[in-house]
Design a protein around this motif. Structure first.
Motif, PDB file in Angstrom:
ATOM      1  N   THR A  16       0.819  -1.210   0.000  1.00 28.36           N
ATOM      2  CA  THR A  16       0.000   0.000   0.000  1.00 28.36           C
ATOM      3  C   THR A  16       0.849   1.255   0.000  1.00 28.36           C
ATOM      4  OG1 THR A  16      -1.531  -1.296   1.333  1.00 28.36           O
ATOM      5  CG2 THR A  16      -2.014   1.043   1.117  1.00 28.36           C
ATOM      6  N   SER A  17       1.914   1.262   0.820  1.00 33.11           N
ATOM      7  CA  SER A  17       2.700   2.497   0.902  1.00 33.11           C
ATOM      8  C   SER A  17       3.445   2.758  -0.409  1.00 33.11           C
ATOM      9  CB  SER A  17       3.648   2.476   2.094  1.00 33.11           C
ATOM     10  OG  SER A  17       4.580   1.448   1.968  1.00 33.11           O
ATOM     11  N   LEU A  18       3.999   1.720  -1.026  1.00 33.97           N
ATOM     12  CA  LEU A  18       4.696   1.959  -2.300  1.00 33.97           C
ATOM     13  C   LEU A  18       3.720   2.274  -3.432  1.00 33.97           C
ATOM     14  CD1 LEU A  18       7.674  -0.591  -2.366  1.00 33.97           C
ATOM     15  CD2 LEU A  18       7.747   1.866  -1.975  1.00 33.97           C
ATOM     16  N   GLY A  19       2.567   1.626  -3.405  1.00 35.04           N
ATOM     17  CA  GLY A  19       1.536   1.930  -4.413  1.00 35.04           C
ATOM     18  C   GLY A  19       1.110   3.387  -4.319  1.00 35.04           C
ATOM     19  N   ASN A  20       0.841   3.824  -3.092  1.00 34.26           N
ATOM     20  CA  ASN A  20       0.445   5.226  -2.888  1.00 34.26           C
ATOM     21  C   ASN A  20       1.575   6.184  -3.253  1.00 34.26           C
ATOM     22  OD1 ASN A  20      -2.203   4.801  -2.017  1.00 34.26           O
ATOM     23  ND2 ASN A  20      -1.566   4.470   0.099  1.00 34.26           N
ATOM     24  N   GLN A  21       2.807   5.768  -2.955  1.00 35.31           N
ATOM     25  CA  GLN A  21       3.953   6.614  -3.285  1.00 35.31           C
ATOM     26  C   GLN A  21       4.072   6.798  -4.804  1.00 35.31           C
ATOM     27  OE1 GLN A  21       7.602   5.467  -1.291  1.00 35.31           O
ATOM     28  NE2 GLN A  21       8.845   6.716  -2.679  1.00 35.31           N
ATOM     29  N   LEU A  22       3.883   5.718  -5.545  1.00 31.45           N
ATOM     30  CA  LEU A  22       3.950   5.806  -7.015  1.00 31.45           C
ATOM     31  C   LEU A  22       2.876   6.742  -7.553  1.00 31.45           C
ATOM     32  CD1 LEU A  22       4.720   2.095  -7.963  1.00 31.45           C
ATOM     33  CD2 LEU A  22       6.123   4.093  -8.538  1.00 31.45           C
ATOM     34  N   VAL A  23       1.679   6.641  -6.980  1.00 31.51           N
ATOM     35  CA  VAL A  23       0.589   7.513  -7.430  1.00 31.51           C
ATOM     36  C   VAL A  23       0.928   8.970  -7.117  1.00 31.51           C
ATOM     37  CG1 VAL A  23      -1.849   8.097  -7.072  1.00 31.51           C
ATOM     38  CG2 VAL A  23      -1.157   5.689  -7.274  1.00 31.51           C
ATOM     39  N   ALA A  24       1.491   9.206  -5.931  1.00 36.64           N
ATOM     40  CA  ALA A  24       1.855  10.575  -5.550  1.00 36.64           C
ATOM     41  C   ALA A  24       2.983  11.121  -6.433  1.00 36.64           C
ATOM     42  CB  ALA A  24       2.272  10.608  -4.077  1.00 36.64           C
ATOM     43  N   GLU A  25       3.934  10.267  -6.765  1.00 38.62           N
ATOM     44  CA  GLU A  25       5.071  10.725  -7.581  1.00 38.62           C
ATOM     45  C   GLU A  25       4.706  10.914  -9.053  1.00 38.62           C
ATOM     46  OE1 GLU A  25       8.610   8.548  -4.932  1.00 38.62           O
ATOM     47  OE2 GLU A  25       7.848   7.589  -6.744  1.00 38.62           O
ATOM     48  N   GLY A  26       3.733  10.145  -9.497  1.00 38.31           N
ATOM     49  CA  GLY A  26       3.297  10.264 -10.892  1.00 38.31           C
ATOM     50  C   GLY A  26       4.449  10.140 -11.863  1.00 38.31           C
ATOM     51  N   ALA A  27       4.445  11.011 -12.874  1.00 35.78           N
ATOM     52  CA  ALA A  27       5.442  10.940 -13.946  1.00 35.78           C
ATOM     53  C   ALA A  27       6.864  11.216 -13.450  1.00 35.78           C
ATOM     54  CB  ALA A  27       5.079  11.917 -15.059  1.00 35.78           C
ATOM     55  N   ASN A  28       6.988  11.765 -12.253  1.00 35.56           N
ATOM     56  CA  ASN A  28       8.329  12.083 -11.735  1.00 35.56           C
ATOM     57  C   ASN A  28       8.952  10.958 -10.932  1.00 35.56           C
ATOM     58  OD1 ASN A  28       8.209  14.759 -12.718  1.00 35.56           O
ATOM     59  ND2 ASN A  28       6.882  15.288 -10.988  1.00 35.56           N
ATOM     60  N   SER A  29       8.289   9.838 -10.871  1.00 35.25           N
ATOM     61  CA  SER A  29       8.816   8.748 -10.051  1.00 35.25           C
ATOM     62  C   SER A  29      10.160   8.243 -10.575  1.00 35.25           C
ATOM     63  CB  SER A  29       7.830   7.575 -10.034  1.00 35.25           C
ATOM     64  OG  SER A  29       8.374   6.530  -9.268  1.00 35.25           O
ATOM     65  N   PRO A  30      11.097   7.975  -9.658  1.00 35.49           N
ATOM     66  CA  PRO A  30      12.358   7.371 -10.074  1.00 35.49           C
ATOM     67  C   PRO A  30      12.236   5.868 -10.350  1.00 35.49           C
ATOM     68  CG  PRO A  30      12.372   7.743  -7.712  1.00 35.49           C
ATOM     69  CD  PRO A  30      11.064   8.292  -8.224  1.00 35.49           C
ATOM     70  N   ALA A  31      11.052   5.315 -10.104  1.00 35.03           N
ATOM     71  CA  ALA A  31      10.886   3.868 -10.267  1.00 35.03           C
ATOM     72  C   ALA A  31      10.783   3.491 -11.742  1.00 35.03           C
ATOM     73  CB  ALA A  31       9.626   3.410  -9.542  1.00 35.03           C
ATOM     74  N   ASP A  32      11.451   2.392 -12.088  1.00 38.43           N
ATOM     75  CA  ASP A  32      11.305   1.833 -13.437  1.00 38.43           C
ATOM     76  C   ASP A  32      10.317   0.672 -13.436  1.00 38.43           C
ATOM     77  OD1 ASP A  32      13.369   3.472 -14.772  1.00 38.43           O
ATOM     78  OD2 ASP A  32      14.693   2.476 -13.327  1.00 38.43           O
ATOM     79  N   ALA A  33      10.288  -0.064 -12.335  1.00 38.57           N
ATOM     80  CA  ALA A  33       9.367  -1.203 -12.236  1.00 38.57           C
ATOM     81  C   ALA A  33       8.844  -1.295 -10.817  1.00 38.57           C
ATOM     82  CB  ALA A  33      10.079  -2.492 -12.629  1.00 38.57           C
ATOM     83  N   PHE A  34       7.741  -2.022 -10.668  1.00 41.25           N
ATOM     84  CA  PHE A  34       7.075  -2.176  -9.371  1.00 41.25           C
ATOM     85  C   PHE A  34       6.733  -3.644  -9.180  1.00 41.25           C
ATOM     86  CE2 PHE A  34       2.898  -1.097  -6.880  1.00 41.25           C
ATOM     87  CZ  PHE A  34       3.552  -1.189  -5.662  1.00 41.25           C
ATOM     88  N   LEU A  35       7.100  -4.183  -8.022  1.00 39.28           N
ATOM     89  CA  LEU A  35       6.728  -5.553  -7.674  1.00 39.28           C
ATOM     90  C   LEU A  35       5.943  -5.522  -6.372  1.00 39.28           C
ATOM     91  CD1 LEU A  35       9.975  -7.722  -8.139  1.00 39.28           C
ATOM     92  CD2 LEU A  35       8.105  -7.381  -9.765  1.00 39.28           C
ATOM     93  N   THR A  36       4.866  -6.304  -6.323  1.00 42.65           N
ATOM     94  CA  THR A  36       4.079  -6.340  -5.090  1.00 42.65           C
ATOM     95  C   THR A  36       3.922  -7.767  -4.579  1.00 42.65           C
ATOM     96  OG1 THR A  36       1.985  -6.626  -6.266  1.00 42.65           O
ATOM     97  CG2 THR A  36       2.669  -4.365  -5.757  1.00 42.65           C
ATOM     98  N   GLU A  37       3.415  -7.846  -3.346  1.00 40.63           N
ATOM     99  CA  GLU A  37       3.010  -9.129  -2.780  1.00 40.63           C
ATOM    100  C   GLU A  37       1.637  -9.520  -3.312  1.00 40.63           C
ATOM    101  OE1 GLU A  37       3.778 -10.904   1.076  1.00 40.63           O
ATOM    102  OE2 GLU A  37       3.761  -8.852   1.823  1.00 40.63           O
ATOM    103  N   ASN A  38       0.774  -8.536  -3.511  1.00 40.66           N
ATOM    104  CA  ASN A  38      -0.624  -8.796  -3.849  1.00 40.66           C
ATOM    105  C   ASN A  38      -1.097  -7.875  -4.962  1.00 40.66           C
ATOM    106  OD1 ASN A  38      -1.330 -10.704  -1.515  1.00 40.66           O
ATOM    107  ND2 ASN A  38      -0.414  -8.955  -0.454  1.00 40.66           N
TER     108      ASN A  38
END
Ligand code: FE2
Length: 328
Positions: free
Chosen positions: A57-79
């Motif tokens: 939840t926290s990383l999902g919300n963080q990605l949404v908050a960062e939007g196009a400026n996110s430094p993330a290239d990929a996202f892996l979750t448990e669920n």
């Protein structure tokens, strides 16, 4: 260069060249499993991976908050619910078709915006001194009945349990879920997570708990310290309690390293990546490239899980309903 490496290099050369050799992955999967994937991936491709660890939840919300400026290239979750959250915000690129082709349709969303990379099964762990087979619940729904008062627990604040509730919501709708959560509030103790639940059941208080399978199999493979007095009950029969949660992987649309990020997803869903999962300590299920589960586990296909499109799992609604019920 190994044969597998040559094949991968060939298949990956289709678009641009000189791609960046380092990617950032926001990782909500168990860190130990992802680290095993990363080590094998880097060895095969030379691409380095930086992990940022956090919960679904926290990383999902963080990605949404960062939007196009996110430094993330990929996202892996448990669920799946956190994947659906990011997908609904329009932040995922399409997963390469060759990657999707490695994963059976039932283990990925119909949208193709992310893919399943592993799976976990819902189980009812019970204390063998407290419960006999005849006294086990036939359905997850039964656990909201008064006869279960004070007799079961779950890790309500965790993304693992909340995914199970999201599955119930997708299958039975809001009214049934709301009523079930009310019954649950009356009947259960909220514990911190699946491990705490399993240990409490092992100690005999309460009689049972709803958890994911792998915590139990891990403990059984090691010391049995937290599970020796317990057994697992599988609801099967397409019951909401037979929910199989899909761990997801996706590439962010905003990533400037699309090719490397797509290669990472391709790798973890390829035979090699799924074998890393099978042979490691995670005890989660492989879902792709026809890699069978660790032989200690019952085959995933035998669990009679209900069919649910994982992109329909609604994390926000679950949080709202659980809060309403006084469980969060
Ligand atoms: Fe977990």
């Amino acid at each position: 260069m190994t044969v597998a490496m040559a094949a991968l290099a060939l298949s990956a050369c289709s678009s641009s060249s000189g791609s960046a050799d380092e990617i950032t992955v926001y990782n909500a999967q168990h860190e130990s499993l992802t680290k095993e994937w990363v080590a094998a991936f880097t060895e095969e491709t030379g691409i380095k991976v930086t992990l940022r660890q956090g919960g679904d939840t926290s990383l999902g919300n963080q990605l949404v908050a960062e939007g196009a400026n996110s430094p993330a290239d990929a996202f892996l979750t448990e669920n799946s619910p956190a994947m659906a959250l990011v997908e609904n915000a329009g932040l995922f690129a399409d997963v390469d078709k060759a990657t999707l082709d490695q994963v059976p349709e039932r283990y990925r969303p119909s949208t193709g915006k992310w893919t399943g990379v592993a799976a976990r099964a819902t189980v009812f762990v019970y204390n063998k001194d407290k419960l006999q087979t005849a006294g086990l619940p036939a359905s997850l729904l039964d656990l909201a009945q008064p006869q279960w008062q004070g007799r079961w627990a779950a890790g309500t604040s965790g993304a693992d349990f909340q995914a199970i509730v999201a599955g119930l919501l997708a299958l039975k709708g809001e009214d049934v879920t709301r009523a079930w959560l009310r019954g649950m509030k009356a009947n259960t103790t909220s514990l911190q997570n699946d491990v705490a639940t399993m240990k409490a059941v092992n100690a005999g208080n309460p009689d049972g708990g709803v958890i994911y399978h792998y915590y139990w199999y891990r403990d059984q493979a090691e010391t049995k310290e937290g599970s020796a007095n317990t057994a697992l009950h599988y609801f099967k029969n397409q019951d909401p309690g037979a929910f199989v949660s899909i761990s997801g992987g996706g590439v962010l649309k905003s990533s400037k390293k699309q090719e490397s990020a797509q290669k990472f997803l391709a790798f973890i869903t390829a035979k090699k990546g799924q074998e890393v999962l099978r042979d490691g300590d995670s005890m989660e299920y492989p879902v792709a490239s026809d890699v069978a589960a660790n032989p200690a586990l019952p085959p995933l296909a035998d669990l009679q899980a209900p069919a649910i499109d994982p992109s329909k799992l609604d994390a926000k609604k679950v949080t709202q309903l659980m809060t309403e019920a006084g469980l969060l």
